[in-house]
Design a protein around this motif. Structure first.
Motif, PDB file in Angstrom:
ATOM      1  N   ARG A 320       0.902  -1.309  -0.016  1.00 42.21           N
ATOM      2  CA  ARG A 320       0.061   0.185  -0.025  1.00 42.21           C
ATOM      3  C   ARG A 320       0.981   1.309   0.010  1.00 42.21           C
ATOM      4  NH1 ARG A 320      -2.868  -1.305   4.171  1.00 42.21           N
ATOM      5  NH2 ARG A 320      -4.516  -2.200   3.030  1.00 42.21           N
ATOM      6  N   PHE A 321       1.981   1.147   0.864  1.00 45.44           N
ATOM      7  CA  PHE A 321       2.927   2.282   0.979  1.00 45.44           C
ATOM      8  C   PHE A 321       3.688   2.616  -0.337  1.00 45.44           C
ATOM      9  CE2 PHE A 321       6.745   4.375   1.582  1.00 45.44           C
ATOM     10  CZ  PHE A 321       6.480   5.399   2.282  1.00 45.44           C
ATOM     11  N   TYR A 322       3.986   1.611  -1.130  1.00 42.69           N
ATOM     12  CA  TYR A 322       4.740   1.838  -2.390  1.00 42.69           C
ATOM     13  C   TYR A 322       3.886   2.232  -3.491  1.00 42.69           C
ATOM     14  CZ  TYR A 322       8.637  -0.038   0.117  1.00 42.69           C
ATOM     15  OH  TYR A 322       9.632  -0.438   1.209  1.00 42.69           O
ATOM     16  N   THR A 323       2.661   1.636  -3.356  1.00 45.18           N
ATOM     17  CA  THR A 323       1.662   1.791  -4.399  1.00 45.18           C
ATOM     18  C   THR A 323       1.270   3.450  -4.432  1.00 45.18           C
ATOM     19  OG1 THR A 323       0.799  -0.309  -4.461  1.00 45.18           O
ATOM     20  CG2 THR A 323      -0.522   1.204  -5.452  1.00 45.18           C
ATOM     21  N   ALA A 324       1.037   3.753  -3.141  1.00 48.67           N
ATOM     22  CA  ALA A 324       0.652   5.128  -2.834  1.00 48.67           C
ATOM     23  C   ALA A 324       1.809   6.236  -3.466  1.00 48.67           C
ATOM     24  CB  ALA A 324       0.577   5.425  -1.306  1.00 48.67           C
ATOM     25  N   CYS A 325       3.020   5.799  -3.300  1.00 48.92           N
ATOM     26  CA  CYS A 325       3.921   6.655  -3.849  1.00 48.92           C
ATOM     27  C   CYS A 325       3.923   6.719  -5.338  1.00 48.92           C
ATOM     28  CB  CYS A 325       5.555   6.073  -3.412  1.00 48.92           C
ATOM     29  SG  CYS A 325       5.910   6.175  -1.534  1.00 48.92           S
ATOM     30  N   VAL A 326       3.442   5.629  -5.946  1.00 47.68           N
ATOM     31  CA  VAL A 326       3.563   5.948  -7.484  1.00 47.68           C
ATOM     32  C   VAL A 326       2.318   6.654  -7.784  1.00 47.68           C
ATOM     33  CG1 VAL A 326       3.149   4.315  -9.620  1.00 47.68           C
ATOM     34  CG2 VAL A 326       4.580   3.419  -7.773  1.00 47.68           C
ATOM     35  N   VAL A 327       0.853   6.456  -6.970  1.00 43.38           N
ATOM     36  CA  VAL A 327      -0.014   7.251  -7.238  1.00 43.38           C
ATOM     37  C   VAL A 327       0.091   8.681  -7.019  1.00 43.38           C
ATOM     38  CG1 VAL A 327      -2.303   7.656  -6.209  1.00 43.38           C
ATOM     39  CG2 VAL A 327      -1.788   5.298  -6.655  1.00 43.38           C
ATOM     40  N   GLU A 328       1.006   8.918  -6.248  1.00 37.47           N
ATOM     41  CA  GLU A 328       1.318  10.513  -6.370  1.00 37.47           C
ATOM     42  C   GLU A 328       2.350  10.931  -7.342  1.00 37.47           C
ATOM     43  OE1 GLU A 328       0.508  12.928  -3.742  1.00 37.47           O
ATOM     44  OE2 GLU A 328      -1.051  11.472  -3.371  1.00 37.47           O
ATOM     45  N   ALA A 329       3.163  10.097  -7.636  1.00 36.71           N
ATOM     46  CA  ALA A 329       3.904  10.415  -8.954  1.00 36.71           C
ATOM     47  C   ALA A 329       3.016  10.476 -10.182  1.00 36.71           C
ATOM     48  CB  ALA A 329       5.058   9.325  -9.099  1.00 36.71           C
ATOM     49  N   PHE A 330       2.069   9.476 -10.470  1.00 32.63           N
ATOM     50  CA  PHE A 330       1.208   9.742 -11.382  1.00 32.63           C
ATOM     51  C   PHE A 330       0.196  10.883 -11.433  1.00 32.63           C
ATOM     52  CE2 PHE A 330       1.076   4.821 -12.776  1.00 32.63           C
ATOM     53  CZ  PHE A 330       2.263   4.885 -13.353  1.00 32.63           C
ATOM     54  N   ASP A 331      -0.138  11.181 -10.135  1.00 31.27           N
ATOM     55  CA  ASP A 331      -0.900  12.406  -9.909  1.00 31.27           C
ATOM     56  C   ASP A 331      -0.185  13.593 -10.695  1.00 31.27           C
ATOM     57  OD1 ASP A 331      -3.027  14.138  -9.356  1.00 31.27           O
ATOM     58  OD2 ASP A 331      -2.505  14.022  -7.182  1.00 31.27           O
ATOM     59  N   PRO A 492       8.090   4.876   6.696  1.00 29.81           N
ATOM     60  CA  PRO A 492       7.777   3.832   5.880  1.00 29.81           C
ATOM     61  C   PRO A 492       7.975   2.536   6.212  1.00 29.81           C
ATOM     62  CG  PRO A 492       9.823   5.464   5.329  1.00 29.81           C
ATOM     63  CD  PRO A 492       9.127   5.719   6.795  1.00 29.81           C
ATOM     64  N   PRO A 493       7.675   1.502   5.667  1.00 27.58           N
ATOM     65  CA  PRO A 493       7.545   0.089   5.935  1.00 27.58           C
ATOM     66  C   PRO A 493       8.906  -0.675   6.133  1.00 27.58           C
ATOM     67  CG  PRO A 493       6.594   0.362   3.741  1.00 27.58           C
ATOM     68  CD  PRO A 493       6.828   1.515   4.289  1.00 27.58           C
ATOM     69  N   ILE A 494       9.757  -0.189   5.089  1.00 27.94           N
ATOM     70  CA  ILE A 494      11.049  -0.719   5.113  1.00 27.94           C
ATOM     71  C   ILE A 494      12.077   0.766   5.177  1.00 27.94           C
ATOM     72  CG2 ILE A 494      12.895  -1.969   3.801  1.00 27.94           C
ATOM     73  CD1 ILE A 494      10.482  -3.486   2.593  1.00 27.94           C
ATOM     74  N   MET A 495      13.169   0.657   6.290  1.00 30.49           N
ATOM     75  CA  MET A 495      14.001   1.590   6.397  1.00 30.49           C
ATOM     76  C   MET A 495      15.306   1.212   5.564  1.00 30.49           C
ATOM     77  SD  MET A 495      14.375   4.971   6.920  1.00 30.49           S
ATOM     78  CE  MET A 495      13.126   5.535   7.773  1.00 30.49           C
ATOM     79  N   PRO A 496      15.736   1.474   4.644  1.00 26.50           N
ATOM     80  CA  PRO A 496      16.989   1.266   4.296  1.00 26.50           C
ATOM     81  C   PRO A 496      18.355   1.749   5.183  1.00 26.50           C
ATOM     82  CG  PRO A 496      16.280   2.835   3.004  1.00 26.50           C
ATOM     83  CD  PRO A 496      15.056   2.613   3.632  1.00 26.50           C
ATOM     84  N   ARG A 497      19.447   1.006   5.126  1.00 31.02           N
ATOM     85  CA  ARG A 497      20.484   1.603   6.019  1.00 31.02           C
ATOM     86  C   ARG A 497      21.159   2.152   5.007  1.00 31.02           C
ATOM     87  NH1 ARG A 497      22.031  -3.783   9.575  1.00 31.02           N
ATOM     88  NH2 ARG A 497      20.148  -3.964  10.751  1.00 31.02           N
ATOM     89  N   VAL A 498      21.221   3.380   5.260  1.00 27.19           N
ATOM     90  CA  VAL A 498      22.239   4.406   4.622  1.00 27.19           C
ATOM     91  C   VAL A 498      23.216   5.260   5.487  1.00 27.19           C
ATOM     92  CG1 VAL A 498      22.496   6.090   2.753  1.00 27.19           C
ATOM     93  CG2 VAL A 498      20.710   4.504   2.483  1.00 27.19           C
ATOM     94  N   GLN A 499      24.539   4.821   5.613  1.00 30.17           N
ATOM     95  CA  GLN A 499      25.380   5.458   6.540  1.00 30.17           C
ATOM     96  C   GLN A 499      25.974   6.963   5.907  1.00 30.17           C
ATOM     97  OE1 GLN A 499      28.415   2.666   7.482  1.00 30.17           O
ATOM     98  NE2 GLN A 499      27.113   1.380   8.578  1.00 30.17           N
ATOM     99  N   ASN A 500      26.070   7.189   4.767  1.00 30.33           N
ATOM    100  CA  ASN A 500      26.708   8.347   4.532  1.00 30.33           C
ATOM    101  C   ASN A 500      26.258   8.384   2.792  1.00 30.33           C
ATOM    102  OD1 ASN A 500      28.615   7.003   3.071  1.00 30.33           O
ATOM    103  ND2 ASN A 500      29.630   6.738   5.106  1.00 30.33           N
ATOM    104  N   ALA A 501      26.724   9.586   2.385  1.00 33.33           N
ATOM    105  CA  ALA A 501      26.275  10.103   0.812  1.00 33.33           C
ATOM    106  C   ALA A 501      26.970   8.970  -0.184  1.00 33.33           C
ATOM    107  CB  ALA A 501      26.636  11.447   0.847  1.00 33.33           C
TER     108      ALA A 501
END
Length: 529
Positions: A320-331, A492-501
């Motif tokens: 649902r979360f990822y689909t909603a992100c796509v819906v916003e992009a399509f909007d 978000p349902p899944i939080m990626p691990r990103v330590q730095n740029a």
């Protein structure tokens, strides 16, 4: 198609059948580019009629445009339609169904209830009224091509006041629309959202910030991905270690060889103007003799496809979360008449906060109001039926692909899959109702997918009255925090691990580029890049 002679059909050296005059072969090749599935050998002297794909597609496009113009002109002559915008009339013309009646058939019977409106496209009809206290019918008038009847039924007055009888030895054809379909389409379909009104100011600021940046100012760090045209590198601006960017590098030779020049230029224009939190930002483009480059926002959470591959499938809430992100992009895109046409998990990137953004706009296209496009493109599993059948398509094709994406995120595989593209297309043409849904997909999710994947583009949720908000209001999204999503306060349902740029651990590893440089300078078409 055969005019004379016989041919033999074989596969891998094994005889399959013999074809005689009147039969056709290679018919799928004119619809889409795919490998031949059999060998055809002349068994006798043969004479064949042939047509190539480009010629066929041109004929289909001209026929579609001609039919659309004819139907729209019919509608403009009807009082209840005459004040509607052109793009709305075009949408109505797309859903008109042609129905045939034999001579003497009652198309409408006096006193009956009905909800259907008719325009005569061929032949003529007789209008009669039944007199009180007598079985006789009084002749009123004759209607012919371009005339219409039953218009009151679209406004709710559904008691028929006269008989309409087919009165032509060769039969009568009518264009038909029912009240429900009509009401679904009559709305402010081209309403543009206002919440992005400050975007031009922000775009100008970004363009100004990177105006003087040169290609030699960028320092490559690692490869994020490898595609058909080249590679995507993680880079930093020399002297700035706090930020990183994705540099898409495309070989001109390959672009020219595959005739993708227009697509690449369209991608540059559309991404260069876009400013949406759910679309990857393009900051600047570069070029040299051999390559084109696009400097974009780096999304270090990785591809959604990689996460899906590792997990197998997502639960309802994650999907649902990822689909909603796509819906916003399509909007955002659809309100600007931009069709995306390449939705799939590989083109959805996670940023460092776990939100999804659309990337790769090579197939995106800006359409004129109410118009269609005929280019065959997209990933086989996600292509809508009207694209396969060369009927012309518009933003409704994106809603089809949204339903396919939901199914893939929930199950791990798209609903329409075959051993090769041709088999996949045939499965798509059988429709979503021929697909067995796993029990793990909830009733509301199933209902939404089926409403998005309707065969008739005009019946898809998102394309009808109310537009994309009808998707947002669907039961599957009950309780979903749309405002939190837009404000990026929703967790978000899944939080990626990103330590730095410079952290690339969420991407697969790729070897260094070992391809020899492409031959020759193929500049000229890319002057505006």
């Amino acid at each position: 198609m055969f005019a004379e002679g016989k041919v033999e059909v074989s596969r891998d050296g094994k005889y399959l059948s013999t074809l005689a005059p009147g039969k056709v072969l290679g018919e799928l090749a004119i619809l889409y580019n795919c490998k031949r599935t059999a060998t055809i050998t002349a068994a006798t002297d043969c004479q064949l009629w042939a047509i190539d794909r480009q010629c066929f597609q041109t004929i289909m496009m001209r026929t579609g445009l001609s039919r659309q113009a004819e139907y729209t002109d019919f509608l403009k002559s009807v009082p209840i339609f005459k004040n509607l915008p052109e793009e709305t009339l075009i949408k109505i013309s797309d859903v008109l169904e042609e129905t045939f009646y034999n001579n003497g058939d009652y198309i409408i019977r006096q006193g009956a209830r009905g909800d259907t409106f008719f325009i005569i496209s061929r032949g003529q009809v007789r209008v009669t009224i039944k007199q009180p206290d007598t079985p006789e019918e009084k002749y009123i008038r004759t209607l012919s091509k371009g005339d219409f009847f039953g218009e009151k039924a679209l406004q709710g007055d559904d008691l028929r006041t006269a008989n309409i009888i087919a009165d032509d030895p060769e039969g009568v054809s009518c264009l038909v629309i029912d009240r429900e379909t009509f009401n679904q389409l009559i709305s402010s379909l081209d309403e543009i959202r206002t919440r992005y009104k400050d975007e031009l100011v922000e775009r100008r600021r970004l363009n100004e910030e990177f105006k003087d940046l040169r290609l030699q100012d960028l320092r490559p760090l690692a490869t994020l991905g490898v595609g058909g045209f080249g590679r995507v590198e993680l880079v930093q601006i020399v002297g700035d270690s706090t930020r990183s960017f994705a540099l898409k590098q495309m070989k001109k030779a390959q672009i020219v060889e595959t005739r993708q020049q227009q697509h690449i230029m369209s991608e540059k224009r559309i991404m260069g103007e876009a400013d949406c939190d759910f679309v990857v930002k393009l900051f600047k483009t570069f070029k040299d003799r051999k390559y084109l480059y696009m400097l974009m926002e780096a999304c270090l959470g990785g591809e959604l496809w990689t996460v899906l591959r590792d997990k197998g499938h997502f639960d309802d809430g994650t999907t649902r979360f990822y689909t909603a992100c796509v819906v916003e992009a399509f909007d955002y895109l659809h309100s600007r008449n931009i069709i995306y046409r390449d939705l799939k998990p590989e083109n959805l990137l996670l940023d460092s906060q776990g939100y999804v953004k659309l990337v790769d706009f090579g197939f995106a296209k800006r359409l004129d109001h109410g118009r269609k496009t005929w280019t065959f493109c997209g990933t086989p599993e996600y292509v809508a039926p009207e694209v396969i059948l060369n009927k012309g398509h518009d933003i409704s094709a994106d809603y089809w692909s949204l339903g396919v994406l939901m199914f893939e995120l929930l199950t791990g595989t798209p609903p329409f899959t075959g051993g090769d593209p041709m088999k996949t297309y045939n499965i798509i043409l059988k429709g979503i109702d021929a697909i067995e849904f796993p029990r793990s997909i909830t009733r509301n999710a199933t209902a939404l997918i089926k409403k998005l994947c309707r065969d008739n583009p005009a019946e898809r949720l998102g394309y009808q009255k109310g537009g994309i908000s009808e998707i947002q209001k669907h039961k599957w999204f009950d309780g979903f925090n749309w405002e939190g999503l837009r404000a990026r306060t929703l967790e978000p349902p899944i939080m990626p691990r990103v330590q730095n740029a410079t952290d690339t651990t969420n991407f697969d590893e790729y070897p260094p580029d070992s391809d020899p440089p492409p031959p020759d300078d193929l500049s000229g078409w890319d002057n505006d890049f």
